[in-house]
Design a protein around this motif. Structure first.
Motif, mmCIF file in Angstrom:
data_model
loop_
_atom_site.group_PDB
_atom_site.id
_atom_site.type_symbol
_atom_site.label_atom_id
_atom_site.label_comp_id
_atom_site.label_asym_id
_atom_site.label_seq_id
_atom_site.Cartn_x
_atom_site.Cartn_y
_atom_site.Cartn_z
ATOM 1 N N SER A 206 0.807 -1.225 0.000
ATOM 2 C CA SER A 206 0.000 0.000 0.000
ATOM 3 C C SER A 206 0.832 1.263 0.000
ATOM 4 O O SER A 206 0.313 2.345 -0.297
ATOM 5 C CB SER A 206 -0.909 0.019 1.231
ATOM 6 O OG SER A 206 -0.130 0.187 2.425
ATOM 7 N N ILE A 212 -5.472 3.767 -0.174
ATOM 8 C CA ILE A 212 -5.487 2.331 -0.470
ATOM 9 C C ILE A 212 -5.934 1.540 0.756
ATOM 10 O O ILE A 212 -6.747 0.623 0.660
ATOM 11 C CB ILE A 212 -4.091 1.864 -0.937
ATOM 12 C CG1 ILE A 212 -3.732 2.541 -2.266
ATOM 13 C CG2 ILE A 212 -4.032 0.341 -1.076
ATOM 14 C CD1 ILE A 212 -2.316 2.277 -2.735
ATOM 15 N N TRP A 216 -9.122 -1.828 2.702
ATOM 16 C CA TRP A 216 -8.474 -3.108 3.010
ATOM 17 C C TRP A 216 -9.326 -3.894 4.002
ATOM 18 O O TRP A 216 -9.526 -3.454 5.128
ATOM 19 C CB TRP A 216 -7.098 -2.839 3.609
ATOM 20 C CG TRP A 216 -6.160 -4.006 3.576
ATOM 21 C CD1 TRP A 216 -6.293 -5.173 4.255
ATOM 22 C CD2 TRP A 216 -4.922 -4.096 2.852
ATOM 23 N NE1 TRP A 216 -5.223 -6.001 4.002
ATOM 24 C CE2 TRP A 216 -4.359 -5.365 3.139
ATOM 25 C CE3 TRP A 216 -4.240 -3.238 2.003
ATOM 26 C CZ2 TRP A 216 -3.150 -5.781 2.608
ATOM 27 C CZ3 TRP A 216 -3.034 -3.653 1.461
ATOM 28 C CH2 TRP A 216 -2.489 -4.908 1.760
ATOM 29 N N LEU A 237 -5.721 0.412 -5.384
ATOM 30 C CA LEU A 237 -4.413 -0.235 -5.453
ATOM 31 C C LEU A 237 -3.716 0.073 -6.761
ATOM 32 O O LEU A 237 -2.485 0.208 -6.809
ATOM 33 C CB LEU A 237 -4.576 -1.748 -5.278
ATOM 34 C CG LEU A 237 -3.305 -2.587 -5.285
ATOM 35 C CD1 LEU A 237 -2.454 -2.299 -4.050
ATOM 36 C CD2 LEU A 237 -3.649 -4.071 -5.357
ATOM 37 N N ASN A 324 4.382 1.405 -3.044
ATOM 38 C CA ASN A 324 3.211 1.069 -3.860
ATOM 39 C C ASN A 324 3.461 1.403 -5.330
ATOM 40 O O ASN A 324 3.161 0.600 -6.217
ATOM 41 C CB ASN A 324 1.983 1.816 -3.345
ATOM 42 C CG ASN A 324 0.789 1.690 -4.277
ATOM 43 O OD1 ASN A 324 0.415 2.641 -4.956
ATOM 44 N ND2 ASN A 324 0.201 0.504 -4.336
#
Length: 480
Positions: A206, A212, A216, A237, A324
């Motif tokens: 992440s 992001i 989750w 993502l 990321n």
């Protein structure tokens, strides 16, 4: 879903509240320039501060590419609709595009009690109107700073935000800088409900970006999350790093090619030059060097590391700073493309194949930062720099070097090894570590300390080493 609310940022929130307390006591204004990359949570942090402060505030967000007339007009409308003016009818709706006049109207409706004014994405306002900085400075000096107001200036263009307060700009000396980084591993662990190695995997995948982490699912490991998101090509993502690339590199220029080369795994300047070059051959140093400087110092999307020891060393190594974005360039972008073609499983298998090797390299900067963070609790509290060491042939590479300064140290306090692949750190790995460390300039065998950081622990009977860390130790050094 994780039910992700507002996680962490306790240090930053406390800092903002202290500034508000200062304004309350001294009855005059204070200004802060808050910078950080896109999706790092600047706007969310400031909104949380406004909500907690429970004082009148205006939160104005600029629109990229808008004309000054439109921006000023919208500013006045949003000012009238905010909690700042006692009588919204006192706010004139300007159509002139004159920012100084807009700030005069703002000053005229500021309450006598503490308040907050937020200008989000300030660089876009400066792009639209070359006189904006001067208008802001004049309004601050003559009008706003005399009132009990906290002025928060937010921006994702790091270089432009730095320039705002540099010595040759109108607002120099008027706003204190505040840098907002990603969520740290402990904050990511709390946001995802993961711990130890799984939390670190989530941090790497992440980049610690709230945009992001917000989606989750609680307790889901990183690879399972990537598999789930692979069916959604618009998932944050993928969309967050994609938006970063589009914002920072809107056209496919040489700088974009250089970043792509670094993201593909090329680390030295020579390898980057070869990969980013064209039919005519590798990029020449006179072209590549200023681009690397721009990527590392202006845009901050690339990090440069030099060998750390008591002697100068070469070559420098480059990597994409945000993990990321690093994963996106290495594997996630292809996954996104496969997903758009209706083949998410094919895309995910590409990530799965690369994951272990990618993670083993990507975790090293995080481990070094964690050791530097924990220096006071290590046997070598004088440590201020933690890096690695290598020679020109990269035989050997030493994962960890702790010293009193870098990249050229006066004293090396410890060396060590990172083993982040599956399997315990065994006797063979220990012998290789000692053999490699003995070649680091400044290491004194028998006196320089040793550190091992391993994902799966140490084999029985291996040692001794001065410090052995596992995943829980890395997460544990960071504040929540």
């Amino acid at each position: 879903m994780s039910g992700f609310g507002f996680i962490g940022r306790s240090v930053e929130l406390a800092f903002l509240h202290r500034r508000l307390d200062q304004v309350t006591r001294q009855v005059h204004g204070t200004a802060l320039a808050i910078r950080g990359r896109r999706q790092v949570g600047k706007s969310r942090l400031v909104q949380e501060f406004c909500d907690e402060a429970a004082v009148p505030y205006l939160f104005f967000s600029a629109i990229k590419g808008a004309a000054p007339v439109d921006s000023v007009s919208r500013f006045c409308r949003e000012l009238a609709e905010s909690s700042l003016p006692e009588d919204p009818g006192l706010v004139s709706l300007l159509e002139s595009g004159n920012w100084f006049e807009a700030f005069k109207i703002l000053a005229s409706v500021l309450p006598a009690t503490p308040s907050i004014v937020v200008l989000d994405e300030l660089p876009w306002l400066a792009e639209q109107d070359p006189t904006f900085d001067g208008s802001l400075q004049m309004a601050w000096d003559r009008l706003l700073s005399r009132r009990p107001v906290v002025l928060l200036l937010l921006g994702s263009d790091l270089h432009m935000m730095e320039r705002l307060t540099s010595y040759d700009r109108p607002f120099y000396g008027r706003a204190d800088p505040m840098i907002l980084g990603p969520l740290n591993p402990a904050e990511t662990a709390r946001a995802t409900g993961l711990s130890g190695a799984d939390a670190i995997d989530a941090q790497l995948a992440s980049g610690g970006l709230p945009g992001i982490l917000r989606g989750w699912p609680h307790g889901m490991p990183a690879l399972d999350f990537i598999r789930q998101e692979s069916a959604q090509p618009v998932s944050p993502l993928f969309a967050v790093p994609e938006a970063t690339l589009m914002a920072e590199f809107p056209s496919p220029d040489i700088a974009h090619r250089v970043l792509e080369a670094i993201g593909s795994g090329d680390r030295t300047q020579a390898n980057i030059a070869a990969t980013a070059g064209g039919p005519g051959g590798a990029l020449v140093s006179g072209t590549l060097s200023p681009i690397l400087h721009k990527l590392t110092h202006d845009k901050r999307v690339v990090a440069m590391n030099e060998p750390l020891s008591t002697r100068p060393g070469k070559p420098a190594l480059y990597h994409v700073a945000d993990s990321n974005l690093r994963l996106y360039l290495a594997a996630l972008r292809q996954t996104q493309e496969e997903s758009r073609r209706g083949r998410p499983e094919v895309g995910f298998r590409g990530v799965e194949r690369r994951w272990s090797a990618w993670r083993g390299r990507a975790v090293e900067p995080l481990i070094r930062d964690s050791l530097a963070m924990a220096a006071d609790g290590l046997p070598w509290p004088e440590t201020t720099a933690v890096g690695g060491w290598w020679n020109r042939s990269f035989k050997p590479e030493v994962d960890l070097v702790g010293a009193d300064r870098g990249p050229v140290a006066r004293q090396v306090f410890f060396t060590g090894s990172v083993k982040w692949l599956d399997g315990e750190f065994d006797g063979h790995a220990l012998r290789a570590m000692f053999e490699a460390s003995a070649q680091v300039p400044g290491v004194v065998p028998g006196r320089t300390g040793t550190v091992v950081v391993s994902r799966s622990g140490m084999a029985a009977g291996v040692g001794p080493v001065d410090v052995h860390w596992g995943p829980e130790d890395i997460v544990g050094v960071w504040p929540v």
